[in-house]
Structure formats: structure tokens, C-alpha cells
Design a protein around this motif. Sequence first.
Motif, PDB file in Angstrom:
ATOM      1  N   ARG A  22      -5.882   1.782   2.036  1.00 16.66           N
ATOM      2  CA  ARG A  22      -6.229   1.388   0.678  1.00 16.66           C
ATOM      3  C   ARG A  22      -7.199   2.412   0.090  1.00 16.66           C
ATOM      4  O   ARG A  22      -7.887   3.110   0.813  1.00 16.66           O
ATOM      5  CB  ARG A  22      -6.873  -0.006   0.669  1.00 16.66           C
ATOM      6  CG  ARG A  22      -5.914  -1.117   1.118  1.00 16.66           C
ATOM      7  CD  ARG A  22      -6.561  -2.478   1.013  1.00 16.66           C
ATOM      8  NE  ARG A  22      -7.600  -2.680   2.021  1.00 16.66           N
ATOM      9  CZ  ARG A  22      -8.904  -2.736   1.778  1.00 16.66           C
ATOM     10  NH1 ARG A  22      -9.359  -2.589   0.527  1.00 16.66           N
ATOM     11  NH2 ARG A  22      -9.769  -2.937   2.746  1.00 16.66           N
ATOM     12  N   GLU A  66       1.316   3.425  -3.431  1.00 20.36           N
ATOM     13  CA  GLU A  66       0.175   4.171  -3.950  1.00 20.36           C
ATOM     14  C   GLU A  66      -0.069   5.429  -3.128  1.00 20.36           C
ATOM     15  O   GLU A  66      -0.382   6.498  -3.681  1.00 20.36           O
ATOM     16  CB  GLU A  66      -1.077   3.292  -3.936  1.00 20.36           C
ATOM     17  CG  GLU A  66      -2.349   3.982  -4.384  1.00 20.36           C
ATOM     18  CD  GLU A  66      -2.316   4.447  -5.830  1.00 20.36           C
ATOM     19  OE1 GLU A  66      -3.181   5.266  -6.200  1.00 20.36           O
ATOM     20  OE2 GLU A  66      -1.437   3.996  -6.603  1.00 20.36           O
ATOM     21  N   THR A 106       0.793  -1.235   0.000  1.00 16.60           N
ATOM     22  CA  THR A 106       0.000   0.000   0.000  1.00 16.60           C
ATOM     23  C   THR A 106       0.820   1.276   0.000  1.00 16.60           C
ATOM     24  O   THR A 106       0.348   2.320  -0.451  1.00 16.60           O
ATOM     25  CB  THR A 106      -0.929   0.026   1.235  1.00 16.60           C
ATOM     26  OG1 THR A 106      -0.146  -0.260   2.417  1.00 16.60           O
ATOM     27  CG2 THR A 106      -2.040  -1.004   1.111  1.00 16.60           C
ATOM     28  N   SER A 120       2.515   7.943  -4.121  1.00 17.43           N
ATOM     29  CA  SER A 120       2.259   8.431  -5.485  1.00 17.43           C
ATOM     30  C   SER A 120       1.137   9.454  -5.519  1.00 17.43           C
ATOM     31  O   SER A 120       1.235  10.491  -6.197  1.00 17.43           O
ATOM     32  CB  SER A 120       1.922   7.253  -6.406  1.00 17.43           C
ATOM     33  OG  SER A 120       3.024   6.384  -6.545  1.00 17.43           O
TER      34      SER A 120
END
Length: 326
Positions: A132, A50, A47, A53
Motif C-alpha cells: 500500500r 495501483e 492493491t 499504475s
Amino acid sequence: MLDEVGQWLRSRSWNAADRPLDLLLAAKRRSATTVSVVLPALDEEATVGEIVSVIRRELAAGAAPLVDELVVVDSGSTDRTAEVAAAAGAKVVHRDELLPRLPALPGKGEVLWRSLLATSGDIVCFVDADLRDFSADFVSGIVGPLLTEPRLQFVKAMYDRPLWDSPAGGGRVTELVARPLLNLHWPLLAGMVQPLGGEYAVRRELLERLPFPVGYGVELALLIDALDLVGLDALAQVDVGVRRHRHQDGQALGRMATAIYATAQRRLPGTAPGGPATAPAAAGGLPLTQFERDQAGAFVPRDHLLRTEERPPMCTVPEYRPGWAA
């Protein structure tokens, strides 16, 4: 007391959409405030990339970004957490590289405390690395009030926490342990929707004056101690929607609940410094017995020692200065 909490809820609870990004960037420029985001991470390769990012793309790009510094503090991962985070564009620092003269203790609070040495922002924003479906609102939403409301010092995220088929069934330790403790002993904090949530933004000048429990009790301790130092009107919360993350099993939650109770016990009104929660820690930890079935089907006790030590306010550490690790 209820009236005071109700007034606080009306005046210090917002939605992330209340402050659009262009408003925050303008407020940041006027105040010349810098923002650091910290992700404490332990085995979160699935996780962390992401999250990094999204923050870099939506909040750290351009000539005048909202986020000036994005740091992942790895607390001893055995997977590719550090590699994935660095590839996504984060600055990665290992916990043991920070204040190496002091052996590191296991626990999330230890990592958060040491992260003050690895960052330089006037505002420090903590985000858990296991989220998430991550949204940039988890950062901009809670940083925003600190940029637009000079009196504020500490802003928590609030959200729904889905669990299985329940849209808000998560947060079991919050509802069974933290909320009763706050309502009974710190009723001014009864309006906090997610007192144990890992997403919050704090002015450095406050953070560096707070002690940090090394383990699970850190979020509750920071909230209670901040209330004591700066008062209820300096605290706020922002609705950022839905938080999805990895849920822990019942025994792990039991260990978390025990550490949180010990942290609260140390802060109960009338408890002297070095009160009841410190004695077990001197012997290596706070003992907790849990049970598991063995291969024969019998219940077997399993003893755990939970670390309940607390690190002193970072401003008392001789080596401390913001950005030390750089």
C-alpha cells in the motif's frame, strides 16, 4: 567476521535517493540492459492496480523507460486481480500457463520460479502485490545498483515495516526466526536488514542458476544460495523508506516460520543434499500442528502440511528460454 560485515554494510548499503532516475537511465542505455518487473499475485485486487499504475507512469513511460516489461503472475486468484492488473497496463500470465507439463504446486516460490519463463529482462525485479502507498523507489532503488555497479548480482530492498502503533514492529518472522538463523549459521548475511523481504532485483544469469523452494522459504533460500554462488561483495541493499502491507495473523506466521526453518535446515553447513527437510515433503508436506478453540471452548489440534519441495535451477529445465511465455 564482524569487520567483514561492517565493511560490507559501509560499501554495499545505499539509499534510493543516491541514484536519481536520469543517472539510471543513462547507465541503462550505456549497458543496453533490459529490466523486467514481476508481481506475484494471489487475491490482490485491492492493491495490484495501483502498483502497476505507478510503475507504468513513473518508470515505464517514454521512448527510453527504466522498466521494459511489467508482468503480473496470477497464482490462482478468486477475485479480480488479473482483470485489475490488466486494466492498469500489466501483462498478466496465469501460473498454470507456464510450463504446463509440470503441475503447479501452491506457494509464492513456485510463482517466482515460473515467472522466469514469462520474462526476458537481463535484470528481474520482484515486488509483492499487497503493498500500500506504493512508491516507484521500490523498483528504481533496487534496480539502480545493478545498472551502475557491474560487480553486483543481487540487491534487496530495506525499509521500516510499521505494525499498529510501532513504526518498525513488522517483520516478526524476520526477527524471531530468520535473523537468528543467519547470525548463527550464515554470519556474513547478518548485515541484511530485510532478508525475507519480497522486493529484490537480481541478474537473470544468477537467478536461473538458483533452486527455488515452492513456499515461504524462497527469499531466505535465494539469499543463502546467492551468497554461496557469487559471494558477499556481489550482494547489496537499498533503503526505500517504509513498506506498508497486509499483516498476517500469528498462526499464519507460525506456518511461515516453520517453512523458513526447514529451508534453512536443508542448507546448514555440513548437511548433505536431500537432507533432513526433504523426507517429510515426500509424504506430501512438512507436518505442523496448531491449535484453535472449538465452539465449546476446548483447544482442538489442526494439522497442516507445508510444502517444502524445491524447484531446480531454471537453467536445467529443457523448455527454458527467457520470454518463453510470449
